[in-house]
Every structure is written in C-alpha cells, then in structure tokens.
Design a protein around this motif. Structure first.
Motif, PDB file in Angstrom:
ATOM      1  N   GLY A  98     -13.177 -15.703 -47.091  1.00 18.29           N
ATOM      2  CA  GLY A  98     -13.383 -15.343 -45.694  1.00 18.29           C
ATOM      3  C   GLY A  98     -14.827 -14.995 -45.401  1.00 18.29           C
ATOM      4  N   ARG A  99     -15.072 -14.711 -44.110  1.00 19.64           N
ATOM      5  CA  ARG A  99     -16.418 -14.399 -43.667  1.00 19.64           C
ATOM      6  C   ARG A  99     -16.562 -12.906 -43.413  1.00 19.64           C
ATOM      7  NH1 ARG A  99     -16.832 -18.522 -38.816  1.00 19.64           N
ATOM      8  NH2 ARG A  99     -15.990 -16.635 -37.907  1.00 19.64           N
ATOM      9  N   VAL A 100     -17.784 -12.432 -43.619  1.00 17.21           N
ATOM     10  CA  VAL A 100     -18.108 -11.027 -43.370  1.00 17.21           C
ATOM     11  C   VAL A 100     -19.216 -10.980 -42.328  1.00 17.21           C
ATOM     12  CG1 VAL A 100     -19.030  -8.912 -44.386  1.00 17.21           C
ATOM     13  CG2 VAL A 100     -17.437 -10.325 -45.697  1.00 17.21           C
ATOM     14  N   ARG A 101     -18.998 -10.183 -41.275  1.00 14.06           N
ATOM     15  CA  ARG A 101     -19.996  -9.986 -40.227  1.00 14.06           C
ATOM     16  C   ARG A 101     -20.160  -8.491 -40.008  1.00 14.06           C
ATOM     17  NH1 ARG A 101     -20.430 -14.576 -41.430  1.00 14.06           N
ATOM     18  NH2 ARG A 101     -20.036 -16.384 -40.135  1.00 14.06           N
ATOM     19  N   LEU A 102     -21.319  -7.964 -40.370  1.00 11.90           N
ATOM     20  CA  LEU A 102     -21.616  -6.547 -40.169  1.00 11.90           C
ATOM     21  C   LEU A 102     -22.814  -6.447 -39.234  1.00 11.90           C
ATOM     22  CD1 LEU A 102     -21.375  -5.212 -43.839  1.00 11.90           C
ATOM     23  CD2 LEU A 102     -19.596  -5.170 -42.077  1.00 11.90           C
ATOM     24  N   ASP A 103     -22.642  -5.785 -38.121  1.00  7.85           N
ATOM     25  CA  ASP A 103     -23.728  -5.594 -37.168  1.00  7.85           C
ATOM     26  C   ASP A 103     -24.058  -4.102 -37.120  1.00  7.85           C
ATOM     27  OD1 ASP A 103     -25.513  -5.442 -35.077  1.00  7.85           O
ATOM     28  OD2 ASP A 103     -24.315  -6.654 -33.705  1.00  7.85           O
ATOM     29  N   LEU A 104     -25.189  -3.743 -37.681  1.00 17.63           N
ATOM     30  CA  LEU A 104     -25.616  -2.343 -37.731  1.00 17.63           C
ATOM     31  C   LEU A 104     -26.588  -2.002 -36.608  1.00 17.63           C
ATOM     32  CD1 LEU A 104     -26.363  -2.134 -41.568  1.00 17.63           C
ATOM     33  CD2 LEU A 104     -24.227  -1.650 -40.414  1.00 17.63           C
ATOM     34  N   SER A 105     -26.857  -2.950 -35.713  1.00 14.70           N
ATOM     35  CA  SER A 105     -27.891  -2.741 -34.699  1.00 14.70           C
ATOM     36  C   SER A 105     -27.551  -1.604 -33.736  1.00 14.70           C
ATOM     37  CB  SER A 105     -28.156  -4.028 -33.928  1.00 14.70           C
ATOM     38  OG  SER A 105     -26.995  -4.443 -33.241  1.00 14.70           O
ATOM     39  N   ARG A 106     -26.276  -1.392 -33.422  1.00  8.27           N
ATOM     40  CA  ARG A 106     -25.873  -0.298 -32.540  1.00  8.27           C
ATOM     41  C   ARG A 106     -24.971   0.695 -33.262  1.00  8.27           C
ATOM     42  NH1 ARG A 106     -23.665  -3.632 -27.664  1.00  8.27           N
ATOM     43  NH2 ARG A 106     -23.019  -4.865 -29.414  1.00  8.27           N
ATOM     44  N   ALA A 107     -24.891   0.567 -34.561  1.00  2.73           N
ATOM     45  CA  ALA A 107     -24.032   1.449 -35.353  1.00  2.73           C
ATOM     46  C   ALA A 107     -24.639   2.844 -35.458  1.00  2.73           C
ATOM     47  CB  ALA A 107     -23.845   0.867 -36.752  1.00  2.73           C
ATOM     48  N   ILE A 108     -23.801   3.802 -35.786  1.00  4.82           N
ATOM     49  CA  ILE A 108     -24.237   5.184 -35.967  1.00  4.82           C
ATOM     50  C   ILE A 108     -24.591   5.361 -37.436  1.00  4.82           C
ATOM     51  CG2 ILE A 108     -23.558   7.594 -35.785  1.00  4.82           C
ATOM     52  CD1 ILE A 108     -21.479   6.562 -33.641  1.00  4.82           C
ATOM     53  N   LEU A 109     -25.886   5.486 -37.717  1.00  6.37           N
ATOM     54  CA  LEU A 109     -26.383   5.649 -39.086  1.00  6.37           C
ATOM     55  C   LEU A 109     -26.787   7.106 -39.265  1.00  6.37           C
ATOM     56  CD1 LEU A 109     -28.609   2.443 -39.241  1.00  6.37           C
ATOM     57  CD2 LEU A 109     -26.358   2.746 -40.243  1.00  6.37           C
ATOM     58  N   GLU A 110     -25.968   7.877 -39.961  1.00  4.64           N
ATOM     59  CA  GLU A 110     -26.227   9.301 -40.152  1.00  4.64           C
ATOM     60  C   GLU A 110     -27.070   9.584 -41.387  1.00  4.64           C
ATOM     61  OE1 GLU A 110     -22.183  10.615 -40.283  1.00  4.64           O
ATOM     62  OE2 GLU A 110     -22.127  10.959 -38.131  1.00  4.64           O
ATOM     63  N   HIS A 111     -27.257   8.579 -42.227  1.00  2.00           N
ATOM     64  CA  HIS A 111     -27.972   8.762 -43.488  1.00  2.00           C
ATOM     65  C   HIS A 111     -29.245   7.922 -43.474  1.00  2.00           C
ATOM     66  CE1 HIS A 111     -24.298  10.645 -44.931  1.00  2.00           C
ATOM     67  NE2 HIS A 111     -23.648   9.624 -44.421  1.00  2.00           N
ATOM     68  N   PRO A 112     -30.342   8.447 -44.024  1.00  3.03           N
ATOM     69  CA  PRO A 112     -31.588   7.678 -44.037  1.00  3.03           C
ATOM     70  C   PRO A 112     -31.520   6.465 -44.962  1.00  3.03           C
ATOM     71  CG  PRO A 112     -31.869   9.734 -45.229  1.00  3.03           C
ATOM     72  CD  PRO A 112     -30.512   9.782 -44.605  1.00  3.03           C
ATOM     73  N   VAL A 113     -30.616   6.510 -45.963  1.00  2.00           N
ATOM     74  CA  VAL A 113     -30.431   5.390 -46.881  1.00  2.00           C
ATOM     75  C   VAL A 113     -28.960   5.004 -46.856  1.00  2.00           C
ATOM     76  CG1 VAL A 113     -30.610   4.591 -49.261  1.00  2.00           C
ATOM     77  CG2 VAL A 113     -32.302   6.196 -48.369  1.00  2.00           C
ATOM     78  N   VAL A 114     -28.688   3.742 -46.562  1.00  3.82           N
ATOM     79  CA  VAL A 114     -27.326   3.227 -46.544  1.00  3.82           C
ATOM     80  C   VAL A 114     -27.237   2.140 -47.604  1.00  3.82           C
ATOM     81  CG1 VAL A 114     -25.610   1.956 -45.197  1.00  3.82           C
ATOM     82  CG2 VAL A 114     -26.971   3.739 -44.102  1.00  3.82           C
ATOM     83  N   ALA A 115     -26.239   2.249 -48.479  1.00  2.00           N
ATOM     84  CA  ALA A 115     -26.023   1.252 -49.521  1.00  2.00           C
ATOM     85  C   ALA A 115     -24.813   0.406 -49.151  1.00  2.00           C
ATOM     86  CB  ALA A 115     -25.804   1.928 -50.869  1.00  2.00           C
ATOM     87  N   ILE A 116     -25.000  -0.900 -49.126  1.00  2.00           N
ATOM     88  CA  ILE A 116     -23.901  -1.833 -48.867  1.00  2.00           C
ATOM     89  C   ILE A 116     -23.681  -2.622 -50.145  1.00  2.00           C
ATOM     90  CG2 ILE A 116     -23.101  -3.794 -47.504  1.00  2.00           C
ATOM     91  CD1 ILE A 116     -24.905  -2.810 -45.228  1.00  2.00           C
ATOM     92  N   GLU A 117     -22.495  -2.455 -50.732  1.00  3.02           N
ATOM     93  CA  GLU A 117     -22.151  -3.148 -51.975  1.00  3.02           C
ATOM     94  C   GLU A 117     -21.194  -4.278 -51.641  1.00  3.02           C
ATOM     95  OE1 GLU A 117     -20.661  -0.358 -54.837  1.00  3.02           O
ATOM     96  OE2 GLU A 117     -22.289   1.043 -54.437  1.00  3.02           O
ATOM     97  N   LEU A 118     -21.629  -5.515 -51.840  1.00  5.93           N
ATOM     98  CA  LEU A 118     -20.821  -6.691 -51.535  1.00  5.93           C
ATOM     99  C   LEU A 118     -20.157  -7.225 -52.794  1.00  5.93           C
ATOM    100  CD1 LEU A 118     -23.347  -8.630 -49.255  1.00  5.93           C
ATOM    101  CD2 LEU A 118     -21.441  -7.193 -48.512  1.00  5.93           C
ATOM    102  N   GLN A 119     -18.876  -7.499 -52.711  1.00  2.00           N
ATOM    103  CA  GLN A 119     -18.139  -8.184 -53.765  1.00  2.00           C
ATOM    104  C   GLN A 119     -17.396  -9.317 -53.069  1.00  2.00           C
ATOM    105  OE1 GLN A 119     -18.467  -7.538 -56.992  1.00  2.00           O
ATOM    106  NE2 GLN A 119     -19.858  -5.868 -56.479  1.00  2.00           N
ATOM    107  N   LEU A 120     -18.061 -10.468 -52.959  1.00  2.00           N
ATOM    108  CA  LEU A 120     -17.518 -11.577 -52.188  1.00  2.00           C
ATOM    109  C   LEU A 120     -17.278 -12.778 -53.089  1.00  2.00           C
ATOM    110  CD1 LEU A 120     -19.882 -11.346 -49.079  1.00  2.00           C
ATOM    111  CD2 LEU A 120     -17.717 -10.163 -49.476  1.00  2.00           C
ATOM    112  N   GLY A 121     -16.129 -13.415 -52.889  1.00  2.00           N
ATOM    113  CA  GLY A 121     -15.794 -14.609 -53.656  1.00  2.00           C
ATOM    114  C   GLY A 121     -16.302 -15.853 -52.953  1.00  2.00           C
ATOM    115  N   THR A 122     -15.521 -16.351 -51.999  1.00  2.26           N
ATOM    116  CA  THR A 122     -15.871 -17.539 -51.240  1.00  2.26           C
ATOM    117  C   THR A 122     -16.036 -17.152 -49.781  1.00  2.26           C
ATOM    118  OG1 THR A 122     -14.588 -18.902 -52.728  1.00  2.26           O
ATOM    119  CG2 THR A 122     -15.112 -19.853 -50.606  1.00  2.26           C
ATOM    120  N   GLY A 123     -17.074 -17.633 -49.152  1.00  2.00           N
ATOM    121  CA  GLY A 123     -17.316 -17.321 -47.748  1.00  2.00           C
ATOM    122  C   GLY A 123     -18.660 -16.644 -47.587  1.00  2.00           C
TER     123      GLY A 123
END
Length: 180
Positions: A98-123
């Motif tokens: 499947g597909r992953v779409r993350l839009d952080l442009s208007r998201a609420i970021l409470e932490h100065p460092v955000v870690a995104i860990e991706l574990q993606l097979g196909t897509g």
C-alpha cells in the motif's frame, strides 16, 4: 558446568544498550546535554556491565513522556495523515502493501525532533514536511528505488528536525517541503 552466583547482576542486553544510546542522542538533539557530556555518557553506556551503570548515565535526563511513541500499521491499503493532527516524538509506520501519505505541513509538532521509522514492503511513501524543517534521512535503507529528496536552498533556522529511518522494500520515498 559452573553456575553463576545468585547475587550477580543480570547482563545488559543489546536492546537495553541501544535504548540508552538512542535516549542520549535524543537528549543531545533536543539541547538537553552538550556534546562533551554526550560523548562521556555514550562511553559510559557502551562500556557498562550492570544496569545501575546505564541508570547513572541517564540519571539527570528528564523522564520520558508517556505517549511519545505511536504506531500506524496496515497490512494493505493506504495510510494517510493530513491536516491538523498531533505528531508524536516517535512515529512508527508499518505497511506490507500500500501507499503511505504523511503531511506534516499543518500538523501539531510538539517536539523539536520527530523520528519517523518506516517499515514498508511494497508501495511508495510521500512525506510533506514543514517549510522550515530540517530533514535527516541517514537511517533509511531503500531496497529497490532511491530516495527523492532535494533540500531547500534557503532554510530558516528554528524549524523542527524530522529524522526518517527504517527500511523500504519495493517503492520510492518522496520527501518535499511545504510551500506555505
């Protein structure tokens, strides 16, 4: 066969050591400890033989906030987050197909460092970051296609740091900065 004395401390597992190292690196990234102190504490963690040594290396750091890690998982289909959604300090995204779409442009970021860990097979995956964000993709391994990311020519200081790590099988990761 010799037996261990009952009062001997249990050995430190690699997971415990890795967690302590990650905690120190995050504290440094958030400006809680200077580089020299990071170096000393990392040495202490990497040479520790007992859990008490790990505890003393992490002693003066503030306690981790509960709820700072969240996981989004789907076997197949689309994973999508956009708009004003609250981003945890560590976001784990797992998808077999499947597909992953993350839009952080208007998201609420409470932490100065955000870690995104991706574990993606196909897509593929597309991540839109805030305009002033600093993106770190050093921890990402792509199996089939390369990453598409072009750092902005001019960046403003003070934006969040987005660290993207993990593994991608078949698919491409596209990262772009929001225009507004």
């Amino acid at each position: 066969m010799t037996s261990l004395p009952e009062d001997s401390p249990p050995s430190i597992g690699e997971d415990d050591r890795d967690t302590a190292v990650q905690r120190l690196q995050e504290a440094y990234a958030e400006g809680l400890i200077p580089y020299e102190e990071l170096d000393e504490r990392l040495h202490q963690v990497l040479t520790a033989k007992a859990h008490s040594e790990l505890v003393s290396a992490l002693g003066s750091l503030p306690a981790e906030q509960p709820g700072t890690t969240s996981t989004i998982a789907a076997a197949s289909g689309r994973i999508q987050r956009r708009g004003a959604w609250r981003v945890p300090r560590i976001l784990k995204v797992e998808s077999a197909y499947g597909r992953v779409r993350l839009d952080l442009s208007r998201a609420i970021l409470e932490h100065p460092v955000v870690a995104i860990e991706l574990q993606l097979g196909t897509g593929g995956a597309r991540i839109t970051v805030p305009r002033d964000a600093i993106v770190d993709v050093e921890g990402l391994r792509a199996g089939w296609k390369d990453l598409r990311y072009k750092a902005p020519r001019r960046s403003r200081p003070g934006g969040p740091t987005i660290r993207i790590s993990g593994t991608m099988g078949f698919g491409r990761l596209k990262i772009r900065h929001a225009r507004r």
